[in-house]
Design an enzyme around this catalytic site. Structure first.
Site, PDB file in Angstrom:
ATOM      1  N   ARG A 236      40.641  37.804  28.716  1.00 25.85           N
ATOM      2  CA  ARG A 236      42.070  37.552  28.604  1.00 25.85           C
ATOM      3  C   ARG A 236      42.596  38.342  27.415  1.00 25.85           C
ATOM      4  NH1 ARG A 236      41.960  36.571  33.046  1.00 25.85           N
ATOM      5  NH2 ARG A 236      42.688  34.761  34.220  1.00 25.85           N
ATOM      6  N   GLU A 265      51.434  41.176  30.358  1.00 24.29           N
ATOM      7  CA  GLU A 265      51.249  42.085  31.484  1.00 24.29           C
ATOM      8  C   GLU A 265      52.467  42.038  32.399  1.00 24.29           C
ATOM      9  OE1 GLU A 265      47.523  41.126  33.377  1.00 24.29           O
ATOM     10  OE2 GLU A 265      46.365  41.468  31.548  1.00 24.29           O
ATOM     11  N   HIS A 284      44.121  45.558  34.629  1.00 28.45           N
ATOM     12  CA  HIS A 284      43.641  44.251  35.082  1.00 28.45           C
ATOM     13  C   HIS A 284      43.036  44.360  36.484  1.00 28.45           C
ATOM     14  CE1 HIS A 284      44.303  39.677  34.381  1.00 28.45           C
ATOM     15  NE2 HIS A 284      43.199  39.880  35.099  1.00 28.45           N
TER      16      HIS A 284
END
Length: 323
Positions: A236, A265, A284
């Site tokens: 994370r 994000e 990601h």
């Protein structure tokens, strides 16, 4: 009457096909529709279940009049779902903890290898006609180097195995919830996270985002790292203080970083991370393999169906999932 399931982001056909037989699907992305946030919230409040990836489900959402009976996280980290609020409102939360472990572990190792051998800048040099710049891209070998693994869940343990057995690295790990290891485990436990930070050539993070792991590494701990240390994060984004990381890279206090996750994000193109030296960034995608996405979709759908059908789900998260 079929229950309604809200799916705000794309999931694999394997899950969609499985769910379509038993539920009415609210998935605007299938028609290319891009509803605004208010429209999406309205869809959430009128659904019996939701399957989310990065979509935020907040306390405010759960305190609105709604008919949610279960929320499924398509993935492992549930920091985009207010699990406490869900529990308080009697809404089970399920997730897919086993589905993406190998995919994320392999991406972690890929980032580590690319960082060590400076693959990205070298590839750009070739594409830009700067073949003669090859002497600027000297890398380091992983064999014999020390990898520090922070977090020994399924992903962290898999990374440690690959690094030790496949890359001949010395692996040390830190996890406050692991007191001892099997004699057959190919890595050792560090006495403290500070000890790990001070001895590792590479450090990789595999922890959930909690109050204890928020900015686990930042300005106070970066001085513990060796100057030739490289950091990898596929857990994370907020586990790392990005401001402190950029400063350390600019000052040459660490040798590099590879990140697949970020504090916010999507990462803006003008973010300081994008301009930092010796950094490798991916959007990601650590769990984005066909195999992993198929399994996550199937597991998330099965969790939803189990709850809706009054069965005990295989992967509940927190006490709300057992109510």
């Amino acid at each position: 009457m079929k229950p309604t399931v809200f799916i705000p982001e794309p999931i694999a056909d394997a899950g969609m096909n499985m769910l379509a037989e038993k539920a009415t699907l609210v998935a605007p992305w299938r028609d290319g529709h891009k509803p605004n946030d208010n429209e999406l919230r309205s869809m959430l409040y009128t659904a019996d279940a939701a399957i989310v990836r990065l979509f935020q489900v907040t306390r405010s959402d759960l305190e609105q009049p709604n008919q949610l009976k279960v929320i499924a996280k398509h993935g492992v980290g549930v920091d985009n779902i207010d699990v406490n609020a869900a529990t308080e409102n009697g809404i089970p939360v399920v997730y897919t903890p086993t589905a993406n472990a190998n995919a994320v572990a392999e991406h972690t190792v890929a980032l580590m290898m690319a960082l060590a051998r400076r693959i990205e800048p070298a590839a750009e040099a070739v594409k830009q006609g700067r073949f003669s710049d090859r002497t600027q891209f000297q890398g380091v070998e992983l064999a014999g180097k020390t990898l520090g693994v922070v977090g020994l869940g399924r992903i962290g343990a898999r990374v440690a195995e690959i690094a030790a057995f496949g890359l001949a690295m010395n692996v040390i790990a830190y996890d406050p919830f692991v007191a001892q290891l099997s004699s057959e485990t190919p890595y050792t436990l560090a006495e403290s996270i500070e000890k790990l930070f001070g001895s590792a050539d590479f450090i990789t993070f595999h922890v959930p985002l909690t109050a204890d792991t928020h900015h686990l590494i930042g300005e106070s701990r970066i001085p513990l790292l060796k100057a030739d240390c490289r950091i990898i994060n596929t857990s994370r984004g907020a586990v790392i203080d990005e401001v402190a990381l950029v400063s350390a890279l600019q000052d040459g206090r660490i040798a590099g970083a590879a990140l697949d996750v970020f504090e916010k994000e999507p990462l803006p193109a003008d973010h300081p991370l994008c301009l930092a030296p010796n950094i490798l960034l991916t959007p990601h995608i650590s769990s984005s393999t066909k195999e992993s996405l198929d399994t996550m979709a199937i597991d998330a759908v099965q969790g939803v169906l189990d709850v809706l059908e009054g069965k005990t789900p295989q992967f509940p998260f927190g006490t709300g999932a057992t109510s």
